[in-house]
Design a protein around this motif. Structure first.
Motif, PDB file in Angstrom:
ATOM      1  N   ARG A  63       0.826  -1.198   0.000  1.00 46.65           N
ATOM      2  CA  ARG A  63       0.000   0.000   0.000  1.00 46.65           C
ATOM      3  C   ARG A  63       0.867   1.256   0.000  1.00 46.65           C
ATOM      4  O   ARG A  63       1.859   1.330   0.723  1.00 46.65           O
ATOM      5  CB  ARG A  63      -0.913  -0.007   1.226  1.00 46.65           C
ATOM      6  CG  ARG A  63      -1.866   1.168   1.311  1.00 46.65           C
ATOM      7  CD  ARG A  63      -2.755   1.028   2.522  1.00 46.65           C
ATOM      8  NE  ARG A  63      -3.662   2.172   2.639  1.00 46.65           N
ATOM      9  CZ  ARG A  63      -4.551   2.308   3.622  1.00 46.65           C
ATOM     10  NH1 ARG A  63      -4.653   1.367   4.553  1.00 46.65           N
ATOM     11  NH2 ARG A  63      -5.329   3.378   3.655  1.00 46.65           N
ATOM     12  N   ASP A 149      -4.705  -2.721  -0.263  1.00 50.20           N
ATOM     13  CA  ASP A 149      -4.168  -4.037  -0.610  1.00 50.20           C
ATOM     14  C   ASP A 149      -5.175  -5.082  -0.154  1.00 50.20           C
ATOM     15  O   ASP A 149      -5.083  -5.623   0.939  1.00 50.20           O
ATOM     16  CB  ASP A 149      -2.808  -4.234   0.069  1.00 50.20           C
ATOM     17  CG  ASP A 149      -2.151  -5.550  -0.315  1.00 50.20           C
ATOM     18  OD1 ASP A 149      -2.752  -6.289  -1.116  1.00 50.20           O
ATOM     19  OD2 ASP A 149      -1.058  -5.834   0.188  1.00 50.20           O
ATOM     20  N   TYR A 154      -5.575  -5.320  -5.927  1.00 53.54           N
ATOM     21  CA  TYR A 154      -5.174  -4.010  -5.415  1.00 53.54           C
ATOM     22  C   TYR A 154      -6.202  -2.972  -5.876  1.00 53.54           C
ATOM     23  O   TYR A 154      -6.597  -2.964  -7.040  1.00 53.54           O
ATOM     24  CB  TYR A 154      -3.804  -3.595  -5.956  1.00 53.54           C
ATOM     25  CG  TYR A 154      -2.646  -4.442  -5.530  1.00 53.54           C
ATOM     26  CD1 TYR A 154      -2.180  -4.419  -4.220  1.00 53.54           C
ATOM     27  CD2 TYR A 154      -1.997  -5.267  -6.444  1.00 53.54           C
ATOM     28  CE1 TYR A 154      -1.094  -5.189  -3.833  1.00 53.54           C
ATOM     29  CE2 TYR A 154      -0.911  -6.040  -6.070  1.00 53.54           C
ATOM     30  CZ  TYR A 154      -0.466  -6.000  -4.763  1.00 53.54           C
ATOM     31  OH  TYR A 154       0.604  -6.767  -4.393  1.00 53.54           O
TER      32      TYR A 154
END
Length: 214
Positions: A63, A149, A154
């Protein structure tokens, strides 16, 4: 896209075809296609393609990272993106899953609306949603940041100043799109597309420098 000399590959990655190369060290052939048998870097010499056993620190993408990928599908308000692996500062960040971008919902206008505002003196039924240009389209290569995430995908964001489309080809004739008056423009068929264009559009070296920060 043809594999480049020195490219980082994983076991099972396709690196060539027998029509173009002879299968070399640490590769195998299936149905005329050549694949890597190990984690390493591609080496091409005198028509032979091999993979050398280079040791890299391998990590998952995380992330907050900037990532690069190609938009593959547009399903209603969600864009799906095939992400590239990133090799920076001796570390290989592996894209083990795809990304998605959730497009903003169109705004409803009202009768008497001026520029998207609401005129309380002239209430009325909602106007049809105004169709706004999408931030990216299928086939575009984008620079985005990982916002979430999630276990299977994603969630990506294009909100950063650096983020946006960094490479695009015309959907009509596959010609490289140039930037003209703030839009993507095809010199061949005169097609114009409104996108969120990254200031790094057409600047691969500048993109590499940005990715090195992570």
């Amino acid at each position: 896209m043809a594999i480049e000399n020195g490219s980082f590959v994983l076991p099972g990655d396709k690196i060539g075809v027998e029509e173009e190369f002879v299968s070399g060290t640490n590769t195998y052939v299936e149905n005329g296609e050549i694949f890597s048998a190990i984690i390493g870097n591609v080496g091409i010499s005198e028509g032979k393609i091999s993979v050398s056993n280079q040791r890299h620190e391998i990590k998952n993408m995380k992330r907050g990272m900037f990532v690069v990928g190609k938009v593959t599908d547009d399903v209603r308000s969600v864009m799906f993106v095939k992400l590239d692996n990133i090799h920076v500062n001796g570390v290989e960040y592996i894209a083990l899953k795809d990304g998605k971008i959730v497009m903003p919902k169109p705004r409803l206008g009202m009768y008497g609306d001026r520029g998207g505002g609401f005129d309380r003196g002239r209430r009325g039924p909602p106007q049809p949603a105004q169709k706004e240009p999408k931030m990216c389209g299928v086939g575009d290569v984008i620079l985005a940041r990982i916002q979430y995430d999630d276990p299977e995908i994603y969630t990506l964001s294009l909100e950063d100043n650096e983020s946006g489309v960094v490479y695009s080809e015309c959907q009509m004739c596959s010609n490289y799109m140039q930037i003209v008056d703030g839009a993507l423009y095809c010199n061949n068929c005169r097609r114009k597309e409104r996108r969120k264009i990254s200031p790094l559009y057409g600047k691969p070296e500048a993109i590499k420098e940005l990715l090195k920060k992570y």
